[in-house]
Design a protein around this motif. Sequence first.
Motif, PDB file in Angstrom:
ATOM      1  N   ASN A   1       1.252  -0.966  -0.129  1.00 40.18           N
ATOM      2  CA  ASN A   1       0.054  -0.082   0.154  1.00 40.18           C
ATOM      3  C   ASN A   1       0.863   1.432   0.571  1.00 40.18           C
ATOM      4  OD1 ASN A   1      -1.834  -1.481   0.177  1.00 40.18           O
ATOM      5  ND2 ASN A   1      -1.984  -2.394   2.114  1.00 40.18           N
ATOM      6  N   GLY A   2       2.125   1.035  -0.725  1.00 36.07           N
ATOM      7  CA  GLY A   2       2.712   2.008  -1.513  1.00 36.07           C
ATOM      8  C   GLY A   2       2.339   3.201  -2.027  1.00 36.07           C
TER       9      GLY A   2
ATOM     10  N   THR B   1       5.952  -0.143  -1.422  1.00 33.50           N
ATOM     11  CA  THR B   1       6.835   0.629  -0.656  1.00 33.50           C
ATOM     12  C   THR B   1       7.999   1.238  -1.374  1.00 33.50           C
ATOM     13  OG1 THR B   1       7.323  -0.412   1.085  1.00 33.50           O
ATOM     14  CG2 THR B   1       5.036   1.137   1.190  1.00 33.50           C
ATOM     15  N   PRO B   2       9.455   2.185  -1.123  1.00 37.48           N
ATOM     16  CA  PRO B   2      10.364   1.982  -1.357  1.00 37.48           C
ATOM     17  C   PRO B   2      11.310   0.960  -0.632  1.00 37.48           C
ATOM     18  CG  PRO B   2       9.895   4.278  -1.302  1.00 37.48           C
ATOM     19  CD  PRO B   2       8.928   3.188  -0.514  1.00 37.48           C
ATOM     20  N   ALA B   3      10.793   0.992   0.668  1.00 34.77           N
ATOM     21  CA  ALA B   3      11.666  -0.703   1.543  1.00 34.77           C
ATOM     22  C   ALA B   3      11.121  -2.591   0.905  1.00 34.77           C
ATOM     23  CB  ALA B   3      10.543  -0.877   3.017  1.00 34.77           C
ATOM     24  N   ALA B   4       9.829  -2.324   0.474  1.00 38.04           N
ATOM     25  CA  ALA B   4       9.633  -2.684  -0.406  1.00 38.04           C
ATOM     26  C   ALA B   4      10.350  -3.396  -0.982  1.00 38.04           C
ATOM     27  CB  ALA B   4       8.241  -3.781  -0.537  1.00 38.04           C
TER      28      ALA B   4
ATOM     29  N   ALA C   1      13.289  -9.263  -4.278  1.00 32.55           N
ATOM     30  CA  ALA C   1      14.121  -9.391  -5.712  1.00 32.55           C
ATOM     31  C   ALA C   1      13.228  -8.342  -6.830  1.00 32.55           C
ATOM     32  CB  ALA C   1      14.010 -10.788  -6.618  1.00 32.55           C
ATOM     33  N   THR C   2      12.476  -7.633  -6.178  1.00 27.25           N
ATOM     34  CA  THR C   2      11.480  -6.797  -7.220  1.00 27.25           C
ATOM     35  C   THR C   2      13.071  -6.107  -8.124  1.00 27.25           C
ATOM     36  OG1 THR C   2       9.748  -5.305  -8.151  1.00 27.25           O
ATOM     37  CG2 THR C   2      10.554  -5.247  -5.868  1.00 27.25           C
ATOM     38  N   ASN C   3      12.316  -5.127  -9.184  1.00 28.46           N
ATOM     39  CA  ASN C   3      13.205  -3.651  -9.784  1.00 28.46           C
ATOM     40  C   ASN C   3      12.215  -2.971 -10.435  1.00 28.46           C
ATOM     41  OD1 ASN C   3      15.910  -4.160  -9.152  1.00 28.46           O
ATOM     42  ND2 ASN C   3      15.434  -6.000 -10.574  1.00 28.46           N
ATOM     43  N   ILE C   4      12.822  -1.927 -10.369  1.00 27.55           N
ATOM     44  CA  ILE C   4      12.198  -0.973 -10.816  1.00 27.55           C
ATOM     45  C   ILE C   4      12.381  -0.595 -12.050  1.00 27.55           C
ATOM     46  CG2 ILE C   4      11.256   1.936 -10.999  1.00 27.55           C
ATOM     47  CD1 ILE C   4      10.994   1.773  -7.877  1.00 27.55           C
TER      48      ILE C   4
END
Length: 426
Positions: free
Chosen positions: A42-43, A66-69, A74-77
């Motif tokens: 919920n970020g 969220t940025p913490a996630a 292993a996700t990437n933006i």
Amino acid sequence: GKSAMPFDERVPKGWARVCLSDVAERFLNGGTPSTEEPPFWNGSIPWITGADFEDQKAILGRRYITPAAVAASATNIIPKGHLLIVTRTGVGKIAQAPCDVAISQDITGMIVKEEYDCRFLYWQLNRLAGKLQRRIQGTSINGLLREDLESFPIPVPSLAEQIRIARILDGLDTVISRTRAVIEQTRRLKTALLQNLLTNGLPGMHRGFRKHPALGRIPHCWKCLSIDELATKDPRSIQSGPFGSSLLHSEFGSEGVLVIGIDNVLDGRFSIGAEHRIRPEKFNELKKYQARPSDVLITVMATVGRCCVVPENLEPALITKHVYRIAVDQSLCLPDFLMWNVLANPHVSRQLYGNAQGQTRDGLNGQSIRRLRIPIPPLEEQRVIVRTVDAIQGREDQESKNLNQLSIVKSGLSAALLDGRIRVRR
């Protein structure tokens, strides 16, 4: 980059055949942040999976992290505009990141080098999606291996030509989207207008209204008649097709007399559909079930409540047990007026589906159809209402035809532009 695997199409003059590893700055994997950690969810960063792809676009709004996630998983933006390729469940779906998005492990992000155009690559990969899917055959995991993605060959022209091709295809896409929006808007307008005309009559025409138990508020001078009363006095003016062993599915063929089933009755129009046919001898045996021009047809099983009028010029045809036929007394009611009431009058729908025991798949029976009450204005008012709706329906049909033609043009043109048969020079 790696040497391209053999490709089954020739590359036009001035084009090169390169691998995806040649056009990518880098590939990024995805991942799923732990659902056990509420601070990860919920970020403000959209997080998408292969299930969030529709019509080769990534749909946002289902899940945010969220940025913490991002830091802890292993996700990437993937930055806005770069490519998202589904490499697990649903291989071959391709989209452009609509904004900076985080990705799940279903997706590989491809950051594109500056000398290539993202939009062109998006169109080219969409065209070659079938070839991409074929690369997963024979692998033990249900997905596309990184080396198979990197070595995937793709034909590309100069950057300037890439941009020109993408611009043409984007332009066509925009026209198609606008046409779809016009169709949607026309449908909404038709529904709203119908509901108003079928309950209040023509604007400004009626001063007094009365409340009817089955039909709500209707103009004073309107009658309220059941379908039983609206049907002609001929025998079998309201009936469904032959039941049981009188007409078996195994008797349908591709020649002979047309049989009308559920797929022929669309909302507001008759369609020739799958063209099931029966032998003329069989038709003669069952002739009493013939559909006649101007009969109103209602589907009573499976897809319940679709309704149309038999066209004047229809060849001889027989109805099946899934369809009811109503021969309307046209001194009381126009067939099209009855049809629009069945399709769009909320008070009529309530009577119909109130009897379907709350399950949309339940069939309707003859009794519930006969009892159905319809608001009946004078014939002249019916005529004006039907003409008004026909005009809007005509616009919707025309736009649907345009959409069909645009889709054919896009399909042919995109193939010819992307394999270089049509060159776009300055």
